[in-house]
Every structure is written in structure tokens, then in C-alpha cells.
Design an enzyme around this catalytic site. Structure first.
Site, PDB file in Angstrom:
ATOM      1  N   HIS A  51       8.935 -67.865  13.176  1.00 37.30           N
ATOM      2  CA  HIS A  51       9.017 -66.805  14.189  1.00 37.30           C
ATOM      3  C   HIS A  51      10.145 -67.077  15.178  1.00 37.30           C
ATOM      4  O   HIS A  51      10.934 -66.174  15.497  1.00 37.30           O
ATOM      5  CB  HIS A  51       7.689 -66.687  14.941  1.00 37.30           C
ATOM      6  CG  HIS A  51       7.742 -65.751  16.117  1.00 37.30           C
ATOM      7  ND1 HIS A  51       7.530 -64.393  15.995  1.00 37.30           N
ATOM      8  CD2 HIS A  51       8.004 -65.976  17.436  1.00 37.30           C
ATOM      9  CE1 HIS A  51       7.650 -63.826  17.186  1.00 37.30           C
ATOM     10  NE2 HIS A  51       7.947 -64.769  18.074  1.00 37.30           N
ATOM     11  N   GLU A  52      10.217 -68.304  15.678  1.00 35.48           N
ATOM     12  CA  GLU A  52      11.270 -68.633  16.648  1.00 35.48           C
ATOM     13  C   GLU A  52      12.650 -68.539  16.006  1.00 35.48           C
ATOM     14  O   GLU A  52      13.619 -68.134  16.657  1.00 35.48           O
ATOM     15  CB  GLU A  52      11.045 -70.022  17.236  1.00 35.48           C
ATOM     16  CG  GLU A  52       9.742 -70.166  18.022  1.00 35.48           C
ATOM     17  CD  GLU A  52       9.546 -69.096  19.088  1.00 35.48           C
ATOM     18  OE1 GLU A  52      10.559 -68.567  19.618  1.00 35.48           O
ATOM     19  OE2 GLU A  52       8.394 -68.756  19.395  1.00 35.48           O
ATOM     20  N   HIS A 111      14.019 -65.084  16.096  1.00 34.47           N
ATOM     21  CA  HIS A 111      14.789 -64.734  17.300  1.00 34.47           C
ATOM     22  C   HIS A 111      16.239 -65.187  17.157  1.00 34.47           C
ATOM     23  O   HIS A 111      17.164 -64.493  17.617  1.00 34.47           O
ATOM     24  CB  HIS A 111      14.164 -65.380  18.532  1.00 34.47           C
ATOM     25  CG  HIS A 111      12.864 -64.766  18.943  1.00 34.47           C
ATOM     26  ND1 HIS A 111      12.704 -63.415  19.137  1.00 34.47           N
ATOM     27  CD2 HIS A 111      11.652 -65.329  19.193  1.00 34.47           C
ATOM     28  CE1 HIS A 111      11.447 -63.160  19.497  1.00 34.47           C
ATOM     29  NE2 HIS A 111      10.795 -64.309  19.537  1.00 34.47           N
ATOM     30  N   HIS A 158      19.557 -62.856  17.323  1.00 33.65           N
ATOM     31  CA  HIS A 158      20.713 -63.154  18.162  1.00 33.65           C
ATOM     32  C   HIS A 158      21.994 -63.122  17.341  1.00 33.65           C
ATOM     33  O   HIS A 158      23.004 -62.542  17.752  1.00 33.65           O
ATOM     34  CB  HIS A 158      20.538 -64.531  18.814  1.00 33.65           C
ATOM     35  CG  HIS A 158      21.546 -64.818  19.877  1.00 33.65           C
ATOM     36  ND1 HIS A 158      21.797 -66.087  20.343  1.00 33.65           N
ATOM     37  CD2 HIS A 158      22.380 -64.009  20.577  1.00 33.65           C
ATOM     38  CE1 HIS A 158      22.729 -66.040  21.267  1.00 33.65           C
ATOM     39  NE2 HIS A 158      23.099 -64.789  21.432  1.00 33.65           N
TER      40      HIS A 158
END
Length: 229
Positions: A96-97, A100, A104
Site C-alpha cells: 500500500h505504501e 503511494h 508520486h
């Protein structure tokens, strides 16, 4: 003011319930060991590599559920348990991280917009409620008091917008994570089901926060407009 305290109480109870359920889910899925034997850190590094991202570092950060992606220094920060453990919960959070980080790298519009709002929200979170209350105390029926209260309400509105923009950012990161875990055969069906359930509950914490922020905005808005009558 009873309505205010009642609203705060309801929101707090819902938030606490979702938070406790989330912790229970992660505890449950921490018992499902990954068949591939990879740690959260290794999962994160592979997902970044598979997406052609080589300028983001995966690091360990103290605490529990402190996992986050920092776009300023391009780091995927994983809590110690997620970084080291080799289970479905760790895989879900790590992926999940990294979702991100992929956002980006791909200039995902909602992430860009949220980042632009951060400086404003940092200010609004400190002063908005004080300005609203101060304006009401001065008397929103007066021009000065009304303007102060409205200024606080506008700042509070930015925080509400921020919380709702956060929703697609978080859901999209989870969708990217789960798609990668599935398409790359990183997890079994049981492990994928656990990762999916864990991330859904994590997303619900943001949904509750957004609805709570909207409820507060509407409450104070009605208080300000009501005092003008």
C-alpha cells in the site's frame, strides 16, 4: 453546545470502533505467514523495482501503524513490525505504501492536489476552530464577529476538502497494491483475501475522518448562520 458534544461523542465512538477493528484485523492477518517467505521490506523493494522506481528508499520507522510514504525525501517508511515480518498484513501495508510511491512517480492528480493543500491545512488545523468560536463569542450578529467566524469556517473547509481528497488517494494506493500482489503472484488466495480485508478496514478510518470533518463543518456553519437571525 449539547449538540456539539453529542456530535463529537458519536464521531469518537465510530472512530474508536473502526480503529479497534482495524487493529484486530491486522493482528489476525499477522498470523498468516507468506508462502514466499518475503518480509515487508522485501515486498516493498520488489514492488518499487517492478514499477521502475529506483530513487525511493525503504526504511524502518518506530511505532505501530506508523507506516507512510514521504514524497519530500522519497522514502517508504514501514513500522518495525511491517518492515521485518513475513505475513499477509505486512505485505498489504508495505505494498500500500509503495502504491503511494507509484502515484508520486506517475503524478497521480489527487496526490498532487493533496500535497498542495498540506501547507494550508497545517495552518487551518491550528486556528480554524478558535476563530469560529472566537467569532461566535464576540457575536456573529456583529460584522466583526461574523467575519472572524466565517474566516475560521473557510479554513475548516480546507481541512474537510483535504480529508475527502485523501479518500481516492488511499483507495487508489490500495488498489495498486492489491493488483500488483495478485498479478505478480506474490501471495496465495488466502493471503490476498487477508490483505484485501486489512486494507479495506484501513481505508474506513479515512472515510470516518472525512465524514467527521464534514459533520463538524456543517455544525459550525449552522451555528454561525443561526446566530445571524
Amino acid at each position: 453546545m449539547f449538540g456539539f458534544y453529542f456530535l463529537i461523542g458519536i464521531i469518537s465512538l465510530i472512530s474508536l470502533s473502526v480503529s479497534n477493528t482495524l487493529k484486530q484485523k491486522f493482528k489476525k492477518y499477522s498470523q498468516i505467514q507468506l508462502r514466499n517467505g518475503m518480509s515487508g521490506a522485501e515486498i516493498a523493494e520488489k514492488m518499487l523495482s517492478d514499477n521502475g522506481i529506483f530513487d525511493v528508499k525503504v526504511i524502518s520507522t518506530p511505532g505501530q501503524l506508523t507506516d507512510h510514504y514521504n514524497p519530500k525525501d522519497k522514502t517508504v517508511n514501514l513500522s518495525e513490525s511491517v518492515y521485518h515480518q513475513r505475513n499477509a498484513a505486512a505485505a498489504a501495508v508495505a505494498a500500500h505504501e509503495c502504491g503511494h510511491a507509484v502515484q508520486h512517480a506517475r503524478a497521480y492528480s489527487y496526490l498532487t492536489l493533496r500535497s498542495q493543500l498540506v501547507p494550508i491545512v497545517n495552518i487551518s488545523s491550528k486556528f480554524s476552530q478558535w476563530l469560529v468560536i472566537g467569532g461566535l463569542v464576540m457575536g456573529a450578529a456583529s460584522e466583526v464577529g461574523f467575519n472572524i467566524a466565517i474566516t475560521g469556517l473557510i479554513l475548516m473547509g480546507f481541512a474537510t476538502v483535504f480529508s475527502f481528497i485523501t479518500l481516492p488517494v488511499e483507495y487508489d494506493a490500495s488498489n495498486r497494491a492489491l493488483a500488483w500482489l495478485r498479478n505478480k503472484n506474490m501471495v496465495s488466495q488466502q493471503e490476498l483475501a487477508g490483505a484485501t480485508d486489512a486494507l479495506r478496514w484501513a481505508a474506513r478510518t479515512y472515510l470516518v475522518a472525512a465524514l467527521g470533518s464534514l459533520a463538524m463543518l456543517l455544525y459550525w456553519g449552522l451555528q454561525i448562520l443561526g446566530s445571524r437571525d
